[in-house]
Design a protein around this motif. Structure first.
Motif, PDB file in Angstrom:
ATOM      1  N   THR A   1       0.835  -1.203   0.000  1.00 33.53           N
ATOM      2  CA  THR A   1       0.000   0.000   0.000  1.00 33.53           C
ATOM      3  C   THR A   1       0.872   1.256   0.000  1.00 33.53           C
ATOM      4  N   THR A   2       1.935   1.238   0.787  1.00 30.85           N
ATOM      5  CA  THR A   2       2.822   2.401   0.872  1.00 30.85           C
ATOM      6  C   THR A   2       3.571   2.617  -0.430  1.00 30.85           C
TER       7      THR A   2
ATOM      8  N   ARG B   1     -15.093  -2.638   2.928  1.00 29.29           N
ATOM      9  CA  ARG B   1     -14.022  -3.564   3.271  1.00 29.29           C
ATOM     10  C   ARG B   1     -12.729  -2.762   3.349  1.00 29.29           C
ATOM     11  N   TYR B   2     -11.661  -3.436   3.698  1.00 27.37           N
ATOM     12  CA  TYR B   2     -10.415  -2.718   3.956  1.00 27.37           C
ATOM     13  C   TYR B   2      -9.244  -3.284   3.150  1.00 27.37           C
ATOM     14  N   GLU B   3      -9.577  -3.924   2.047  1.00 24.61           N
ATOM     15  CA  GLU B   3      -8.535  -4.377   1.136  1.00 24.61           C
ATOM     16  C   GLU B   3      -9.093  -4.391  -0.276  1.00 24.61           C
ATOM     17  N   VAL B   4      -8.305  -3.909  -1.212  1.00 20.12           N
ATOM     18  CA  VAL B   4      -8.663  -3.944  -2.615  1.00 20.12           C
ATOM     19  C   VAL B   4      -7.425  -4.378  -3.386  1.00 20.12           C
ATOM     20  N   GLU B   5      -7.637  -5.099  -4.464  1.00 16.05           N
ATOM     21  CA  GLU B   5      -6.509  -5.585  -5.269  1.00 16.05           C
ATOM     22  C   GLU B   5      -6.554  -4.916  -6.636  1.00 16.05           C
ATOM     23  N   VAL B   6      -5.421  -4.407  -7.085  1.00 17.56           N
ATOM     24  CA  VAL B   6      -5.353  -3.709  -8.368  1.00 17.56           C
ATOM     25  C   VAL B   6      -4.246  -4.315  -9.219  1.00 17.56           C
ATOM     26  N   ALA B   7      -4.290  -3.973 -10.508  1.00 16.04           N
ATOM     27  CA  ALA B   7      -3.248  -4.366 -11.466  1.00 16.04           C
ATOM     28  C   ALA B   7      -3.093  -5.878 -11.547  1.00 16.04           C
ATOM     29  N   ARG B   8      -4.220  -6.602 -11.637  1.00 13.51           N
ATOM     30  CA  ARG B   8      -4.140  -8.050 -11.799  1.00 13.51           C
ATOM     31  C   ARG B   8      -3.549  -8.395 -13.160  1.00 13.51           C
ATOM     32  N   VAL B   9      -2.660  -9.382 -13.188  1.00  7.59           N
ATOM     33  CA  VAL B   9      -1.902  -9.658 -14.413  1.00  7.59           C
ATOM     34  C   VAL B   9      -2.236 -10.999 -15.044  1.00  7.59           C
TER      35      VAL B   9
ATOM     36  N   LEU C   1      -1.822  -6.520  -6.907  1.00  7.23           N
ATOM     37  CA  LEU C   1      -1.191  -5.912  -5.741  1.00  7.23           C
ATOM     38  C   LEU C   1      -2.277  -5.540  -4.724  1.00  7.23           C
ATOM     39  N   PRO C   2      -2.159  -6.019  -3.484  1.00  6.23           N
ATOM     40  CA  PRO C   2      -3.169  -5.677  -2.478  1.00  6.23           C
ATOM     41  C   PRO C   2      -2.894  -4.324  -1.841  1.00  6.23           C
ATOM     42  N   ALA C   3      -3.956  -3.549  -1.660  1.00  4.24           N
ATOM     43  CA  ALA C   3      -3.859  -2.265  -0.957  1.00  4.24           C
ATOM     44  C   ALA C   3      -4.796  -2.314   0.235  1.00  4.24           C
ATOM     45  N   ARG C   4      -4.297  -1.939   1.394  1.00  8.30           N
ATOM     46  CA  ARG C   4      -5.113  -1.895   2.599  1.00  8.30           C
ATOM     47  C   ARG C   4      -5.602  -0.468   2.797  1.00  8.30           C
ATOM     48  N   ILE C   5      -6.788  -0.195   2.289  1.00  9.12           N
ATOM     49  CA  ILE C   5      -7.416   1.108   2.446  1.00  9.12           C
ATOM     50  C   ILE C   5      -8.908   0.884   2.686  1.00  9.12           C
ATOM     51  N   PRO C   6      -9.591   1.821   3.346  1.00  7.80           N
ATOM     52  CA  PRO C   6     -11.052   1.703   3.453  1.00  7.80           C
ATOM     53  C   PRO C   6     -11.692   1.949   2.092  1.00  7.80           C
ATOM     54  N   VAL C   7     -12.519   1.017   1.647  1.00  7.50           N
ATOM     55  CA  VAL C   7     -13.097   1.102   0.307  1.00  7.50           C
ATOM     56  C   VAL C   7     -14.485   0.493   0.328  1.00  7.50           C
ATOM     57  N   ILE C   8     -15.386   1.043  -0.468  1.00 10.98           N
ATOM     58  CA  ILE C   8     -16.709   0.447  -0.607  1.00 10.98           C
ATOM     59  C   ILE C   8     -16.552  -0.923  -1.256  1.00 10.98           C
ATOM     60  N   ASP C   9     -17.277  -1.902  -0.732  1.00 10.87           N
ATOM     61  CA  ASP C   9     -17.129  -3.299  -1.143  1.00 10.87           C
ATOM     62  C   ASP C   9     -17.753  -3.504  -2.522  1.00 10.87           C
TER      63      ASP C   9
END
Length: 699
Positions: free
Chosen positions: A206-207, A306-314, A323-331
């Motif tokens: 995430t960072t 939820r508190y995890e979202v995954e981006v840039a799936r290959v 890549l998993p990101a730990r951020i507050p996000v609408i599910d």
């Protein structure tokens, strides 16, 4: 005149919405996104929107903006040259990741490459223990030499990621100050600031995402801010975050990773507003634009988070390959299905649509902008659901011959069917893909669609909504006014909000009431600091609190929402019962007398909700006629093209009721009413459709 403006940049179109507070009237606009510089579409489209409303830039008091810029930068790897300062001995954590195979039987699976190459991961002599104790002090002298080397390599951003920094951020703070002192041109993100969570891999990815996107996102905001100022804008500019709240420019520049899902979040937020107005306990928000389809669940007028979202799936867009990101996000459940989704024949000899998209450029074949491959938009044009002359209010003519030729070449020819049948196959494939994804998402969360309503929006959503609703057995579909640009409208209903989460493990029996209140007080101070400079009265800020809890010995935790009006000893006395209720709601059983651990505290500060009223009047042309010339459209119940009535949505008035098949057009989208479906225009100018299934007219 005082007006508020919402702007959502999508992969294909940029959507605009303006709400005139005095007249309680809504004005909307839609135009192609400019991928080379998204701010260009914003600055070009805003005067058009203002012209429709008869307003000037000086009348705009608030402008809320959502963008896919951060997501796109991660997917396309168009970010800053980023380095990482990491605890000595842990430089390979980004490569080791979770040590999981997301598919046990696929030998060709792939994983997303870390955003920071191994040679730019600088191991730093320091060590903090799990309880925040200093095991090895930070070697500042060696760190200074490392920072000077990074500056010489033209590094633009640094992610500071030390072990156990969530428990004690002192070493990360010193490292950040060294970078800022020796290389002030380098932007710095520390893991303890971005998301102070105890699992280091997720915290560090995430960072690194935040650091990787920070310079380019800051430059974009600077261009946008200057462009708006030059055009006469003197109001407040806010950015939509992934959690359904807006943030100031300063907060957005500091936390770009929190803007990953800003546009879709706004649409879901307005769906929650619709749920509140209709008093629906359960709502499915269905958003489909040019690139993706998204679904979200709303309970009691609150979107699930939820508190995890995954981006840039290959790897075939499979979960676990990004890549998993730990951020507050609408599910949200999201699939690559939209108007620009490319259609072809897969290795099994059946139709495949998406996940790849033609985007804004070259776009679908019917756009005549250079695209030659067939897309969902081309199929809907051939089926008669879209008009070649009224798309985007006539501002963008479509070419049906190009659409049919593309479908014939890539789909109809290989299958040996006529283009119309192939176009229906493309359309129905998307319907089934969307329904299957939503069905799985709901079953994992115990959500019953048969007792829910659907709120459909986006440029493509209203075309497919009723067919998807039939597959899911959703009885009612609501199409709000301006459904084609509802994410932009949702931004107008979004309050300022910021959520902070902190890992702070403690056994429940070791916790005192004063300690719990003190921990939440620290989180409150952090959250409300993001409101500085926004003019928000603190007495109107609401607080939502939650705890992540689990039985001792378990590996995963359960979120427990805390009552708003209880604190101190009264709250502490109820924590065990609150956890047992939350646990039983998921697993149908709770254990008596088993020790409980608290893993993390969550606090969200929420500003006053902007007033939208229950009855938003769409800005209608006074000469609009409800009934337009009919046209031929594909009706599966009839087995082919039939003449169907076409309505101008801006000419429909409350109280009108009619049945399908029918088409309802507005410049931003088209609503397709199937045979036997019934639609009514309510007092708020929403289209409320009941499926033929629910009326008992069709299977």
């Amino acid at each position: 005149m005082a007006v508020r403006v919402g702007i959502d940049i999508g992969g294909t179109f940029t959507d605009f919405a303006l709400f005139d507070e005095g007249r309680q009237q809504l004005f909307v606009h839609k135009q192609l996104t400019t991928p080379h510089d998204p701010s260009e579409a914003v600055l070009d489209g805003l005067p058009v929107l203002l012209g429709k409303a008869g307003a000037a830039m000086g009348n705009v008091t608030t402008l809320v903006h959502g963008t896919t810029l951060v997501t796109n930068a991660l997917i396309e790897r168009r970010g800053a040259k980023t380095a990482m300062l990491v605890t000595e001995g842990f430089g390979d954590v980004l490569d080791i990741a979770r040590e999981r195979r997301y598919d046990m039987y696929d030998l060709s699976i792939a994983y997303a490459e870390p955003l920071v190459p191994r040679r730019l991961r600088i191991e730093v002599a320091e060590r903090i223990g799990p309880k925040g104790e200093v095991i090895s002090p930070l070697d500042e002298e060696a760190l200074e030499q490392d920072v000077e080397r990074l500056a010489g390599e033209d590094v633009e951003a640094v992610a500071v990621c030390f072990l156990n920094a969530h428990a004690n951020a002192a070493h990360e703070a010193v490292a950040a100050s060294v970078v800022q002192r020796l290389a002030p041109q380098i932007s710095v993100s520390t893991s303890a600031d971005i998301f102070p969570f105890e699992r280091e891999y997720e915290r560090w990815t995430t960072t690194t995402m935040n650091a990787f996107t920070q310079p380019s996102f800051a430059r974009y905001l600077d261009r946008l801010e200057r462009g708006l100022a030059d055009s006469g804008f003197a109001g407040r500019l806010f950015i939509m975050s992934s959690s359904g709240g807006t943030v100031s420019l300063a907060t957005a520049r500091r936390y770009p990773v929190r803007m990953l899902e800003s546009g879709p979040a706004a649409g879901v937020l307005f769906a929650a507003h619709v749920a509140k107005v209709f008093r629906h306990d359960a709502v499915l928000a269905y958003d489909m634009g040019g690139t993706t389809a998204k679904g979200a669940l709303v309970r009691a007028a609150q979107p699930l988070k939820r508190y995890e979202v995954e981006v840039a799936r290959v790897h075939e867009f499979r979960a676990g390959s990004g890549l998993p990101a730990r951020i507050p996000v609408i599910d949200l459940i999201e699939i690559g299905a939209g108007g620009g989704s490319l259609a072809d024949i897969d290795t099994r000899g059946v139709i495949r649509v998406g996940p790849h998209s033609a985007g804004a450029r070259p776009g679908p074949a019917s756009y005549s902008l250079g695209g030659t491959e067939p897309t969902l938009t081309d199929a809907n044009l051939v089926l008669g659901y879209l008009s070649e002359s009224t798309f985007l209010g006539g501002a963008m003519p479509l070419d049906p011959e190009r659409a049919e030729a593309a479908i014939s070449s890539a789909v109809a020819g290989p299958l040996g069917v006529d283009p119309l049948r192939a176009a229906w196959g493309i359309h129905e494939t998307i319907n089934e893909d969307v329904a299957r994804a939503f069905r799985n998402h709901a079953s994992e969360r115990g959500f019953d669609y048969r007792r829910a309503a659907m709120v459909a929006f986006g440029g493509s959503g209203p075309i497919h909504a009723l067919r998807v609703a039939r597959k899911l057995k959703v009885p009612q579909v609501i199409f709000p006014a301006g459904a084609g640009v509802m994410s932009a409208i949702g931004m107008l209903a979004s309050p300022l909000a910021f959520e902070t989460v902190r890992s702070d493990p403690i056994a429940l029996h070791d916790l005192s009431a004063g300690d719990l209140d003190e921990r939440f007080a620290r989180l409150f101070k952090e959250a409300v600091a993001t409101f500085d400079g926004t003019g928000t009265p603190m007495e109107k800020v609401r607080i939502r609190r939650a705890l992540d809890m689990r039985y001792q010995g378990q590996g995963y935790d359960v979120e427990v929402r805390l009552p708003d009006d209880v604190s101190g000893e009264a709250l502490l006395d109820r924590l065990g019962d609150l956890f047992a209720a939350a646990y039983a709601a998921i697993f149908s059983h709770a254990f008596a007398d088993r020790p409980i651990d608290i893993l993390a505290l969550k606090l969200e500060a929420i500003g006053p909700e902007p007033s939208m009223g229950e009855r938003i009047v769409p800005a209608a042309r006074s000469e609009a006629i409800a009934r337009k010339s009919p046209r031929k459209a594909f009706c599966p119940e009839a087995g082919g093209l039939v003449s169907v009535p076409v309505y101008d949505r801006y000419g429909l008035t409350p109280g009108i009721v009619f049945s399908g098949p029918a088409l309802i057009e507005e410049p931003e989208s088209t609503v397709v009413i199937g045979a036997g479906d019934e639609v009514a225009v309510d007092a708020r100018f929403n289209l409320v459709a009941t499926t033929a299934q629910a009326m008992g007219l069709a299977a």
